[in-house]
Design an enzyme around this catalytic site. Structure first.
Site, PDB file in Angstrom:
ATOM      1  N   TYR A  32      14.875 -18.638   9.368  1.00 32.81           N
ATOM      2  CA  TYR A  32      14.809 -17.298   8.788  1.00 32.81           C
ATOM      3  C   TYR A  32      14.395 -16.292   9.854  1.00 32.81           C
ATOM      4  O   TYR A  32      15.021 -15.241  10.038  1.00 32.81           O
ATOM      5  CB  TYR A  32      13.811 -17.303   7.629  1.00 32.81           C
ATOM      6  CG  TYR A  32      13.635 -15.962   6.952  1.00 32.81           C
ATOM      7  CD1 TYR A  32      14.430 -15.594   5.877  1.00 32.81           C
ATOM      8  CD2 TYR A  32      12.665 -15.067   7.399  1.00 32.81           C
ATOM      9  CE1 TYR A  32      14.269 -14.375   5.257  1.00 32.81           C
ATOM     10  CE2 TYR A  32      12.493 -13.835   6.789  1.00 32.81           C
ATOM     11  CZ  TYR A  32      13.297 -13.497   5.713  1.00 32.81           C
ATOM     12  OH  TYR A  32      13.132 -12.278   5.111  1.00 32.81           O
ATOM     13  N   LEU A  79      -5.060  11.226  -1.062  1.00 34.08           N
ATOM     14  CA  LEU A  79      -5.821  12.399  -0.627  1.00 34.08           C
ATOM     15  C   LEU A  79      -4.887  13.564  -0.379  1.00 34.08           C
ATOM     16  O   LEU A  79      -3.755  13.381   0.069  1.00 34.08           O
ATOM     17  CB  LEU A  79      -6.547  12.083   0.685  1.00 34.08           C
ATOM     18  CG  LEU A  79      -7.648  11.034   0.635  1.00 34.08           C
ATOM     19  CD1 LEU A  79      -8.079  10.654   2.040  1.00 34.08           C
ATOM     20  CD2 LEU A  79      -8.825  11.557  -0.153  1.00 34.08           C
ATOM     21  N   GLU A 111     -14.924  10.818   8.283  1.00 35.00           N
ATOM     22  CA  GLU A 111     -14.581   9.446   8.679  1.00 35.00           C
ATOM     23  C   GLU A 111     -13.173   9.422   9.248  1.00 35.00           C
ATOM     24  O   GLU A 111     -12.276  10.026   8.672  1.00 35.00           O
ATOM     25  CB  GLU A 111     -14.582   8.517   7.455  1.00 35.00           C
ATOM     26  CG  GLU A 111     -15.853   8.507   6.679  1.00 35.00           C
ATOM     27  CD  GLU A 111     -15.673   7.835   5.313  1.00 35.00           C
ATOM     28  OE1 GLU A 111     -14.601   7.238   5.052  1.00 35.00           O
ATOM     29  OE2 GLU A 111     -16.606   7.921   4.517  1.00 35.00           O
ATOM     30  N   LYS A 113      -9.487   8.568   9.675  1.00 33.41           N
ATOM     31  CA  LYS A 113      -8.549   8.093   8.655  1.00 33.41           C
ATOM     32  C   LYS A 113      -7.705   6.970   9.257  1.00 33.41           C
ATOM     33  O   LYS A 113      -6.810   7.201  10.059  1.00 33.41           O
ATOM     34  CB  LYS A 113      -7.649   9.236   8.179  1.00 33.41           C
ATOM     35  CG  LYS A 113      -6.734   8.821   7.039  1.00 33.41           C
ATOM     36  CD  LYS A 113      -6.104  10.032   6.389  1.00 33.41           C
ATOM     37  CE  LYS A 113      -5.312   9.642   5.166  1.00 33.41           C
ATOM     38  NZ  LYS A 113      -4.163   8.780   5.459  1.00 33.41           N
ATOM     39  N   ASP A 115      -5.072   4.059   9.731  1.00 35.12           N
ATOM     40  CA  ASP A 115      -3.695   3.866   9.309  1.00 35.12           C
ATOM     41  C   ASP A 115      -3.480   2.401   8.940  1.00 35.12           C
ATOM     42  O   ASP A 115      -3.024   1.598   9.746  1.00 35.12           O
ATOM     43  CB  ASP A 115      -2.763   4.273  10.455  1.00 35.12           C
ATOM     44  CG  ASP A 115      -1.547   4.985   9.943  1.00 35.12           C
ATOM     45  OD1 ASP A 115      -1.398   5.061   8.713  1.00 35.12           O
ATOM     46  OD2 ASP A 115      -0.757   5.461  10.771  1.00 35.12           O
ATOM     47  N   TYR A 218     -15.101   1.992   2.820  1.00 34.78           N
ATOM     48  CA  TYR A 218     -15.377   3.431   2.863  1.00 34.78           C
ATOM     49  C   TYR A 218     -15.452   4.141   1.515  1.00 34.78           C
ATOM     50  O   TYR A 218     -15.588   5.358   1.452  1.00 34.78           O
ATOM     51  CB  TYR A 218     -14.369   4.152   3.745  1.00 34.78           C
ATOM     52  CG  TYR A 218     -12.917   3.958   3.342  1.00 34.78           C
ATOM     53  CD1 TYR A 218     -12.467   4.329   2.093  1.00 34.78           C
ATOM     54  CD2 TYR A 218     -12.003   3.412   4.244  1.00 34.78           C
ATOM     55  CE1 TYR A 218     -11.151   4.155   1.724  1.00 34.78           C
ATOM     56  CE2 TYR A 218     -10.678   3.236   3.888  1.00 34.78           C
ATOM     57  CZ  TYR A 218     -10.258   3.604   2.630  1.00 34.78           C
ATOM     58  OH  TYR A 218      -8.957   3.432   2.267  1.00 34.78           O
ATOM     59  N   LYS A 305      -5.203  16.060   8.816  1.00 36.26           N
ATOM     60  CA  LYS A 305      -4.291  15.287   9.648  1.00 36.26           C
ATOM     61  C   LYS A 305      -4.176  15.897  11.038  1.00 36.26           C
ATOM     62  O   LYS A 305      -4.306  17.099  11.207  1.00 36.26           O
ATOM     63  CB  LYS A 305      -2.895  15.265   9.002  1.00 36.26           C
ATOM     64  CG  LYS A 305      -2.828  14.554   7.669  1.00 36.26           C
ATOM     65  CD  LYS A 305      -2.806  13.059   7.851  1.00 36.26           C
ATOM     66  CE  LYS A 305      -2.478  12.306   6.588  1.00 36.26           C
ATOM     67  NZ  LYS A 305      -1.080  12.296   6.257  1.00 36.26           N
ATOM     68  N   CYS A 397      29.401  23.153  -6.124  1.00 36.12           N
ATOM     69  CA  CYS A 397      28.705  21.880  -6.013  1.00 36.12           C
ATOM     70  C   CYS A 397      29.583  20.877  -5.266  1.00 36.12           C
ATOM     71  O   CYS A 397      30.725  20.656  -5.662  1.00 36.12           O
ATOM     72  CB  CYS A 397      28.366  21.360  -7.406  1.00 36.12           C
ATOM     73  SG  CYS A 397      27.726  19.682  -7.410  1.00 36.12           S
ATOM     74  N   CYS A 400      30.644  17.914  -7.883  1.00 35.31           N
ATOM     75  CA  CYS A 400      31.541  18.067  -9.031  1.00 35.31           C
ATOM     76  C   CYS A 400      32.438  19.290  -8.924  1.00 35.31           C
ATOM     77  O   CYS A 400      33.331  19.479  -9.746  1.00 35.31           O
ATOM     78  CB  CYS A 400      30.728  18.130 -10.328  1.00 35.31           C
ATOM     79  SG  CYS A 400      29.810  19.661 -10.522  1.00 35.31           S
ATOM     80  N   CYS A 415      23.796  23.780  -9.157  1.00 30.07           N
ATOM     81  CA  CYS A 415      25.097  23.433  -9.712  1.00 30.07           C
ATOM     82  C   CYS A 415      25.087  23.768 -11.194  1.00 30.07           C
ATOM     83  O   CYS A 415      24.129  23.476 -11.906  1.00 30.07           O
ATOM     84  CB  CYS A 415      25.332  21.943  -9.495  1.00 30.07           C
ATOM     85  SG  CYS A 415      26.582  21.232 -10.556  1.00 30.07           S
ATOM     86  N   CYS A 421      28.378  16.879 -14.076  1.00 27.49           N
ATOM     87  CA  CYS A 421      28.199  16.662 -12.640  1.00 27.49           C
ATOM     88  C   CYS A 421      27.673  15.243 -12.396  1.00 27.49           C
ATOM     89  O   CYS A 421      26.573  14.901 -12.816  1.00 27.49           O
ATOM     90  CB  CYS A 421      27.219  17.675 -12.052  1.00 27.49           C
ATOM     91  SG  CYS A 421      26.848  17.334 -10.323  1.00 27.49           S
TER      92      CYS A 421
HETATM   93  S1  IVH Z   1     -10.911   7.691   0.882  1.00 30.89           S
HETATM   94  C1  IVH Z   1     -10.509   8.898  -3.324  1.00 30.89           C
HETATM   95  N1  IVH Z   1     -11.390   7.187   3.414  1.00 30.89           N
HETATM   96  O1  IVH Z   1      -5.838   7.196   3.235  1.00 30.89           O
HETATM   97  C2  IVH Z   1     -10.713   8.340  -1.974  1.00 30.89           C
HETATM   98  N2  IVH Z   1      -9.184   6.861   2.612  1.00 30.89           N
HETATM   99  O2  IVH Z   1      -4.204   9.302   2.068  1.00 30.89           O
HETATM  100  C3  IVH Z   1      -9.437   7.916  -1.343  1.00 30.89           C
HETATM  101  N3  IVH Z   1      -7.615   6.021   4.267  1.00 30.89           N
HETATM  102  O3  IVH Z   1      -5.087   5.544   0.236  1.00 30.89           O
HETATM  103  C4  IVH Z   1      -9.566   7.194  -0.105  1.00 30.89           C
HETATM  104  N4  IVH Z   1      -9.042   5.907   5.942  1.00 30.89           N
HETATM  105  O4  IVH Z   1      -5.567   4.093   2.301  1.00 30.89           O
HETATM  106  C5  IVH Z   1     -10.476   7.208   2.437  1.00 30.89           C
HETATM  107  N5  IVH Z   1     -11.975   6.753   5.610  1.00 30.89           N
HETATM  108  C6  IVH Z   1     -11.065   6.771   4.653  1.00 30.89           C
HETATM  109  C7  IVH Z   1      -9.715   6.378   4.866  1.00 30.89           C
HETATM  110  C8  IVH Z   1      -8.802   6.447   3.813  1.00 30.89           C
HETATM  111  C9  IVH Z   1      -7.796   5.698   5.560  1.00 30.89           C
HETATM  112  C10 IVH Z   1      -6.339   5.923   3.537  1.00 30.89           C
HETATM  113  C11 IVH Z   1      -6.418   5.192   2.214  1.00 30.89           C
HETATM  114  C12 IVH Z   1      -5.905   6.163   1.196  1.00 30.89           C
HETATM  115  C13 IVH Z   1      -5.125   7.105   2.032  1.00 30.89           C
HETATM  116  C14 IVH Z   1      -5.031   8.453   1.367  1.00 30.89           C
END
Ligand code: IVH
Length: 668
Positions: A32, A79, A111, A113, A115, A218, A305, A397, A400, A415, A421
């Site tokens: 696979y 978020l 904190e 964020k 990935d 977190y 972000k 459109c 259609c 449309c 359509c």
């Molecule tokens: S708090 C209500 N803290 O980001 C609280 N999220 O875009 C929601 N993520 O689904 C999450 N680091 O997977 C929180 N320090 C952090 C995070 C974090 C990454 C991710 C998490 C969430 C997504 C939202």
């Protein structure tokens, strides 16, 4: 070459079906993987075959049928994003307005964020019992066995932990472990996030054990009793209990956020894991509780972000897509280009005016940006293409041929083909089966298009006739008895549905999941909703006024609903659906006990409590908040300087509450 990849894909899909659906592997894991690598190698040489790459990404990416579903006791949320200091200030201002706070700076915990993918970990009697992925936020997948392979997972919590507690965090793969995995040739992934997701969602936890996954805790889920008063102390508690907590997290004042953001951005490349921004959370947990949620995101947190990644490429074509409400949306087809690690081939051009404003022409070299998981955008023209002519937006459109028009000051051209359509029809069917709607597994875009083309789907109710065609479906190319039977089962499993989902599934203009919920809560049952909407088709009727006064709905959306119900064919569709499905009442009363359950409440005058918070509180207690007073109003909460609404309430003999009385009844 393309044919070779197509053949490889077909073999991979067949192998996958044998493994997951029939539990009877036909080829070994090594075979696979070899097939998969062969396809990946060819695709690496041919980035233009994005469609095949997408298909390959889907093979094996699905959690298969193997995982048990787990319902989250409290939903797992996403978020809201911000991208700039002004947007962060607006976020903080919104919080202050909601709480009615003076201009004092708020205190946050910042904190990184991560990935990865979010996970919910349940501990009962201080023992780890269950782990669930986020799924759609309400129902996730049980990945307990796989999470147990993480070396950093605390299995037992100390004595001061509550009898029941759910701890949330992020499962991720470090950059180093990701590179090692890709080099090992065991399996190749596009980025650490995909690698973490692919490794966690393995039916065989021995595979997960071989992949190196890490975890940062977190957030809080359900708990038997609170364990801290601030988020900062909560994180400290988690750390003491043995969880890894991100060491870069910090308590910051609102006016320090931008500086923190810049500091983390500067360190981003040298961190051992991928991050895409910083999460800011209100530190005070009492304030968090008061702020609550709106839709799928908390009011008390946001993700700031990092700036978008940019690139230049050639605009090959402008394609027009027709949505389920007839909107003609232009999409840029681009010469594929790598933007911050992701191969981009399509970007949004928003609408007709946007194309004209930027004067984007086919053949131009354009500047492109991609931020987080948002659809890439075209920023503007870098270099005019030779012989490029201004783009002429179609006034018919493309699907259609009907006239496409812009009504009033709408930026969207639509449309006018309506039901005739095909594009609108198919999009509506796809929407009907989608996650937030009927959520029929296996009835995705591809299947909907296939059965539409076969002439089996004229409108949504026809979906429920598909099980009767099971034998026919089984004989189709790409299908078989097992997959046809699975589809029938998936359809039959959704013959009972909640009112909010049902309303959303209808695909009425501007009735997204939130508005559908508002309507479901307000009207409670399908028969009541339907009768009220039919009555509301008459402008000036009581029903129309009631609809327009629902807080969050308003007159414009009321007009869209009325337009839907004024069409005979929509009513015919509803009648046909009534024969196929049972729509369950929206039950708030069952879970909430308060004097406001099912009651219509109006706020008027100046309250000490900020209006948004008062409204949200009443709604969370089962009330329906409307903007105007009528015979149907149950309570009018009167603040200082109340005017005509208070007077009308008195005339109609409606129960009037002072703010203090409201607070007491609401248990505040
Ligand atoms: S708090 C209500 N803290 O980001 C609280 N999220 O875009 C929601 N993520 O689904 C999450 N680091 O997977 C929180 N320090 C952090 C995070 C974090 C990454 C991710 C998490 C969430 C997504 C939202």
């Amino acid at each position: 070459m393309r044919k070779t990849v197509e053949d490889l894909l077909a073999r991979l899909k067949a192998a996958e079906a044998a493994y997951h659906e029939r539990d009877a592997p036909e080829i070994s894991d090594a075979e696979y993987d070899a097939l998969r690598r062969q396809a990946e190698a060819i695709l690496a040489e041919h980035p233009q075959w994005q469609d095949l790459a997408e298909q390959l990404a889907r093979v094996g990416a699905r959690p298969a049928a193997g995982f048990q579903k787990l319902r989250h006791r409290t939903p797992m949320l996403s978020l809201d994003n911000v991208f700039a200091p002004e947007e962060f200030s607006e976020f903080a201002d919104r919080i202050r307005r909601f709480l009615g706070l003076a201009a004092t700076p708020l205190s946050f915990v910042a904190e990184p964020k991560i990935d990865g993918l979010s996970i919910s970990l349940a501990y009962e009697k201080r023992r780890f019992t269950r782990a669930a992925t986020r799924g759609d936020g309400t129902v996730g997948e049980d990945v307990t066995a796989n999470i147990l392979t993480l070396p950093s997972l605390p299995r037992i919590l100390p004595d001061d932990a509550p009898d029941f507690i759910e701890i949330r965090g992020e499962v991720y793969m470090t950059k180093a472990d990701f590179l090692a995995l890709n080099e090992s040739q065991e399996r190749q992934f596009a980025n650490p996030r995909n690698a973490a997701a692919g490794s966690l969602r393995q039916l065989d936890s021995r595979i997960t054990a071989r992949r190196k996954l890490s975890l940062f805790a977190y957030a809080q889920g359900e708990t038997a009793h609170p364990v801290a008063e601030t988020h900062w102390d909560y994180l400290a508690t988690l750390h003491r209990w043995g969880f890894e907590v991100n060491p870069l997290s910090q308590r910051v004042r609102e006016d320090e956020a931008a500086q923190f953001q810049a500091g983390i951005a500067a360190r981003r490349a040298s961190l051992p894991y991928d991050i895409d921004g910083v999460v800011y959370k209100v530190d005070d947990l009492t304030l968090q509780a008061r702020l609550g949620f709106v839709g799928r995101a908390p009011r008390w947190a946001c993700a700031w972000k990092f700036p978008a990644e940019k690139a230049f490429t050639r605009l090959e074509d402008i394609e027009i897509q027709v949505g389920r409400t007839g909107a003609l949306t232009p999409r840029a087809k681009l010469t594929p280009v790598n933007v911050g690690g992701v191969l981009v081939q399509y970007a949004t051009l928003h609408n007709e005016d946007e194309i004209a404003r930027k004067d984007v022409r086919i053949g131009d070299i354009v500047e492109l940006q991609r931020a987080g998981d948002v659809i890439p955008q075209i920023l503007g023209v870098r270099e005019r293409g030779a012989d490029a002519v201004p783009y002429q937006f179609p006034d018919h459109c493309p699907a259609c041929g009907a006239l496409a028009v812009r009504v009033d000051d709408d930026v969207v051209r639509r449309c006018t083909g309506g039901l005739s359509c095909p594009a609108q029809l198919v999009e509506r069917l796809i929407h009907f089966c989608s996650r937030g709607a009927f959520d029929i597994e296996g009835m995705g875009e591809k299947t909907a298009r296939e059965f539409y083309a076969a002439g089996w789907l004229q409108s949504a109710p026809d979906i429920f006739a598909l099980p009767a065609r099971e034998a026919e479906i089984a004989k189709r190319e790409g299908w078989g008895e097992v997959s046809a039977a699975k589809l029938s089962a998936a359809i039959n499993a959704k013959r009972t549905i909640g009112l909010a989902r049902f309303i959303y599934a209808l695909g009425i203009r501007r009735i997204g999941e939130n508005n559908a919920k508002l309507l479901a809560r307000h009207y409670g049952s399908y028969p009541n909703w339907k009768a009220s909407m039919q009555a509301a088709t008459i402008i000036g009727s009581d029903a129309r006024l009631e609809l327009g006064s629902i807080s969050g709905i308003g007159p414009a959306i009321a007009g869209d609903l009325a337009a839907f119900f004024a069409e005979a064919h929509n009513l015919a569709t509803l009648t046909a659906l009534e024969h196929e499905v049972r729509v369950e009442d929206e039950t708030i009363a069952a879970t909430i006990q308060s004097p406001f359950v099912g009651k219509v409440v109006v706020f008027t005058g100046t309250l000490a409590m900020a209006r948004p918070e008062a409204k949200a509180k009443a709604e969370s207690l089962g009330a329906k908040v409307t903007e105007s007073v009528s015979k149907k109003t149950d309570f009018v909460v009167v603040g200082a300087d109340a005017g005509s609404k208070a007077k009308k309430a008195a005339e109609l003999g409606i129960h009037i509450l002072s703010e203090a009385e409201f607070r007491e009844m609401a248990g505040l």
